[in-house]
Design an enzyme around this catalytic site. Structure first.
Site, short mmCIF file in Angstrom:
data_model
loop_
_atom_site.label_atom_id
_atom_site.label_comp_id
_atom_site.label_asym_id
_atom_site.label_seq_id
_atom_site.Cartn_x
_atom_site.Cartn_y
_atom_site.Cartn_z
N ALA A 26 -11.76 2.95 0.94
CA ALA A 26 -12.54 3.46 1.68
C ALA A 26 -13.71 3.03 2.56
CB ALA A 26 -12.91 5.07 1.42
N ASP A 43 -4.13 7.18 -3.75
CA ASP A 43 -5.66 7.25 -3.82
C ASP A 43 -6.24 8.22 -2.69
OD1 ASP A 43 -5.06 4.79 -2.85
OD2 ASP A 43 -7.32 4.57 -2.35
N CYS A 51 -7.28 -23.91 19.71
CA CYS A 51 -8.46 -23.93 20.75
C CYS A 51 -8.84 -25.50 21.05
CB CYS A 51 -9.95 -23.44 19.86
SG CYS A 51 -9.96 -21.78 19.50
N ASP A 71 0.81 -1.09 0.09
CA ASP A 71 -0.03 0.05 0.12
C ASP A 71 0.80 1.26 0.04
OD1 ASP A 71 -2.24 1.70 0.00
OD2 ASP A 71 -2.93 0.67 1.91
N1 GUN Z 1 -6.50 0.88 3.06
C1 GUN Z 1 -7.87 0.65 3.52
N2 GUN Z 1 -8.72 1.41 2.72
C2 GUN Z 1 -7.67 1.90 1.47
C3 GUN Z 1 -8.03 2.90 0.49
O1 GUN Z 1 -9.11 3.30 0.30
N3 GUN Z 1 -6.77 2.99 -0.30
C4 GUN Z 1 -5.61 2.65 0.20
N4 GUN Z 1 -4.78 3.02 -0.66
N5 GUN Z 1 -5.53 1.94 1.36
C5 GUN Z 1 -6.68 1.52 2.01
ZN ZN Z 2 -9.72 -21.56 17.33
#
Ligand code: GUN
Ligand code: ZN
Length: 493
Positions: free
Chosen positions: A196, A128, A284, A93
């Site tokens: 998002a 983004d 578990c 990311d």
């Molecule tokens: N991680 C959780 N949501 C998002 C997102 O909308 N964009 C990016 N780049 N990472 C995320």
């Molecule tokens: Zn478990």
């Protein structure tokens, strides 16, 4: 045509597929779970994720790596695969999430994507703009322009064999989500995260999650692999898969473990509150709640994280199996009964039944009717659409019972809730071979009446009689007035 993604089986909009990740030299079976690795704190090592849990792909954050001196140097020198000791595919990311959390970050798409390439990422992400839910249309549209500019910047970076994410934003505005999906699909980027949604999921707004994802999917093509960004709770995998999501990422397994939270497919429990461990995983099987609680904090966190991962991967496998069998909606329905948020999500999914029906395959095993919501499944809708294309003779009996011994009707068809009428020759075919409980709720009869309406409206010259087994008033009210009603419930006794 995106040849990196191959569909193997489908059920409604859900699919089992194979994503080829050329830079890693692997293919990943989808739906797939990508555990989130915090490069600073690893509760479960990537090697263990691969060997013990079968993780084929994981996701980590290039922004954190770049900001942390020793990680940056090691990543540039050794590459991510060696640094993390992970042989599968690695997604990175970009720092967009930090942007959403803290308001600003000190990098650009061009710079961070180049960095992701330089550290050996297999699937990179541009910067983004994760527009939160419920903002104005103007704000969401303006931020979507910036996301689309980031996609253009990303397309201009020479990323070699690295695949690149094209996030789909648009907040809770469905028109923007659809447009964003179409725009992303028209780029030559490779993987399509619906972005998002974390604030929606954290607030248990599963119905809104289903709606924004369905809108994004209307814009995307069937050959686009879709990632639901930030979705890691196993209780929503079945419904997210049902709307067409292929990739999930879980930070939840580790974050929840840190807070003493124990994941199940029905929701989240506190270890403190458990009297039993209702799970067959190795953790578990070897512990009871007291022995887990007695561990020191680190060991407890590790054991809880391992349990959380077992549950999470097991649900992914269950979803894949259900897609192959054609029983995913039954699984969604089962999950919907366990949690009110899932129930809302399922209702929202059924509101998309036309979109689901377009993708559904014609034949599966047996349709299991398990709740009143089953009456709104896409198979029922499809049958009603089919009835509107059937031709009927001058006089017809539609009956919940077999043909009467002596009759003057030109034809007698069976009627069965929730489908309505059908020619007897189809009774062994999907979905009319459905297994239904002896007791049905009124919505099943109303759905059958809708089927009758479809047939009647397409065949105005036929005189129809309905022989029913004591239908509720609301269903009889939904039968067209031109149909003669005969209550045959005495026959049923
Ligand atoms: N991680 C959780 N949501 C998002 C997102 O909308 N964009 C990016 N780049 N990472 C995320
Ligand atoms: Zn478990």
């Amino acid at each position: 045509m995106r040849d990196a993604f191959e569909l193997r089986a489908t059920d409604g909009m859900a699919r089992v597929g194979r994503l080829t990740v050329p830079r890693a030299g692997v293919t990943v079976e989808t739906p797939a779970l990508m555990p989130v690795i915090n490069p600073n704190i690893q509760t479960i090592s990537p090697q263990r994720l691969h060997d013990e849990f079968g993780a084929e792909i994981l996701i980590t954050n290039s922004y954190i790596i770049r900001k942390t001196d020793d990680l940056r140097e090691r990543a540039l020198e050794e590459g991510l695969h060696e640094m993390l000791d992970f042989p599968g595919a690695i997604v990175t990311d970009s720092g967009s999430f930090q942007l959403a959390e803290y308001g600003e970050i000190d990098t650009t798409t061009t710079e961070i994507l180049q960095f992701q390439h330089d550290i050996g990422s297999d699937i990179g992400t541009p910067v983004d703009i994760p527009t939160p839910p419920d903002v104005s249309h103007d704000q969401a549209a303006a931020e979507l322009d910036r996301t689309e500019a980031a996609l253009a910047d990303a397309a201009a970076v020479d990323t070699g064999e690295m695949l690149v994410n094209a996030p789909v934003q648009g907040s809770t505005h469905l028109d923007l989500r659809e447009e964003a999906g179409a725009h992303a699909a028209a780029t030559d980027l490779d993987v399509f995260p619906v972005g998002a949604v974390v604030p929606l999921l954290n607030a248990y707004r599963y119905d809104d999650m289903v709606e924004v994802t369905a809108a994004a999917k209307r814009g995307l093509h069937a050959d686009c692999p879709v990632h639901l960004f930030g979705a890691g709770h196993p209780m929503m995998f079945a419904q997210a898969a049902a709307i067409g999501c292929d990739l999930f990422d879980s930070a939840a397994y580790a974050l929840y473990a840190r807070d003493g939270r124990y994941l199940t497919v029905r929701g989240t429990e506190q270890l403190e509150d458990l009297s039993y461990l209702p799970c067959p995983c190795p953790v578990c099987a070897e512990h009871d709640p007291d022995s887990l609680r007695a561990l020191d904090d680190r060991a407890k966190e590790e054991q809880l994280a391992a349990h959380n991962l077992h549950v999470t991967f097991a649900e992914i496998r269950r979803v894949r199996q259900a897609v192959r069998e054609g029983t995913l909606l039954e699984l969604v329905e089962e999950r919907a009964r366990a949690h009110p948020a899932s129930a809302d999500g399922y209702r929202a999914l059924l509101n998309q039944n036309e979109q689901l029906e377009e993708h559904d395959r014609v034949s599966k095993g047996t349709f299991f009717y398990t709740s009143a919501e089953s009456a709104r499944r896409p198979e029922v809708l499809r049958h009603h659409e089919r009835l509107a294309r059937l031709e009927t003779p001058s006089t017809m009996l539609l009956s919940e019972f077999g043909p009467p011994e002596n009759h003057d009707y030109d034809a007698v068809w069976r009627v069965e809730p929730p489908f309505g009428p059908y020619p007897t020759s189809l009774s062994e075919t999907y979905p009319l071979n459905a297994a239904t409980p002896d007791h049905l709720e009124p919505p099943a009869y109303v759905a059958a009446a809708d089927g009758i309406r479809s047939l009647v409206e397409a065949n105005r010259k036929t005189a129809f009689t309905l022989g029913h087994d004591g239908w509720p008033d609301e269903a009889l009210d939904a039968v067209p007035e031109s149909v003669t009603l005969e209550n045959l419930s005495d026959l049923g006794e």
